[in-house]
Motif scaffolding. Structure first.
Motif, PDB file in Angstrom:
ATOM      1  N   THR A  28      22.453  41.746 -10.360  1.00  0.00           N
ATOM      2  CA  THR A  28      21.326  41.102  -9.962  1.00  0.00           C
ATOM      3  C   THR A  28      20.090  42.629  -9.849  1.00  0.00           C
ATOM      4  O   THR A  28      19.260  42.534  -9.309  1.00  0.00           O
ATOM      5  N   ASN A  31      16.947  43.043  -9.965  1.00  0.00           N
ATOM      6  CA  ASN A  31      16.024  42.260  -9.246  1.00  0.00           C
ATOM      7  C   ASN A  31      15.480  42.977  -8.472  1.00  0.00           C
ATOM      8  O   ASN A  31      13.687  42.313  -7.273  1.00  0.00           O
ATOM      9  N   TYR A  32      15.434  44.025  -7.554  1.00  0.00           N
ATOM     10  CA  TYR A  32      14.598  44.779  -6.169  1.00  0.00           C
ATOM     11  C   TYR A  32      13.905  46.376  -6.350  1.00  0.00           C
ATOM     12  O   TYR A  32      15.059  47.111  -7.173  1.00  0.00           O
ATOM     13  N   TRP A  53      10.965  46.592  -8.738  1.00  0.00           N
ATOM     14  CA  TRP A  53      11.834  45.996 -10.029  1.00  0.00           C
ATOM     15  C   TRP A  53      11.285  45.706 -11.497  1.00  0.00           C
ATOM     16  O   TRP A  53      12.793  46.046 -11.820  1.00  0.00           O
ATOM     17  N   ASN A  54      10.468  45.914 -11.871  1.00  0.00           N
ATOM     18  CA  ASN A  54      10.284  45.600 -13.113  1.00  0.00           C
ATOM     19  C   ASN A  54      10.343  47.340 -13.588  1.00  0.00           C
ATOM     20  O   ASN A  54      10.127  47.461 -14.806  1.00  0.00           O
ATOM     21  N   PRO A 103      14.209  39.652  -3.294  1.00  0.00           N
ATOM     22  CA  PRO A 103      13.738  39.806  -4.725  1.00  0.00           C
ATOM     23  C   PRO A 103      12.860  40.010  -5.510  1.00  0.00           C
ATOM     24  O   PRO A 103      12.011  38.764  -4.724  1.00  0.00           O
ATOM     25  N   PHE A 104      11.817  40.558  -6.995  1.00  0.00           N
ATOM     26  CA  PHE A 104      10.826  40.390  -7.222  1.00  0.00           C
ATOM     27  C   PHE A 104       9.722  40.630  -6.088  1.00  0.00           C
ATOM     28  O   PHE A 104       8.673  40.233  -6.568  1.00  0.00           O
TER      29      PHE A 104
END
Length: 129
Positions: A28, A31-32, A53-54, A103-104
């Motif tokens: 994951t 996600n962070y 996160w992206n 997350p996200f």
């Protein structure tokens, strides 16, 4: 919990460059939000840079803006910190950290230690003047 391992530190002359890596084995990871912190001898740990996160948003401490660049490759589960124009005052242990409770996250990129709940072991950067 996100597992993180830093590498790439070392001894470099003032004006030189290093590239730090922070690799994760956690599925994951992407996600962070991620951040790099540093702690110099006798000083408190401080945030250096953070990335969403992206990878679309980044922030930098005033002391490193224009010299350091944070990036991430989620497919490789790795975040990087490119250090250029190094100064003696950049000498510190550098840590990467994950904002692993959110997350996200699309809000303001966090800059406080307490927001980050997963940490690597650190990598030493020493700049000789």
């Amino acid at each position: 919990q996100v597992q993180l391992v830093e590498s790439g530190g070392g001894l470099v002359q003032a004006g030189g460059s290093l590239r730090l890596s922070c690799a994760s084995s956690t599925r994951t990871f992407s996600n962070y939000c991620m951040a790099w912190f540093r702690q110099a001898p006798g000083k408190e740990r401080e945030v250096v840079s953070a990335i969403s996160w992206n990878g679309g948003r980044t922030t930098y401490a005033d002391s490193v803006r224009g010299r350091f660049t944070i990036s991430r490759v989620n497919a490789e589960k790795t975040v990087y910190l490119q250090l250029n124009g190094l100064k003696a005052e950049d000498t510190a242990v550098y840590y990467c950290a994950a904002d692993s409770f959110r997350p996200f996250w699309n809000g303001v990129l966090p800059s406080t230690e307490s927001t980050y709940h997963s940490w690597g072991q650190g990598t030493q950067v020493t700049v000789s003047s």
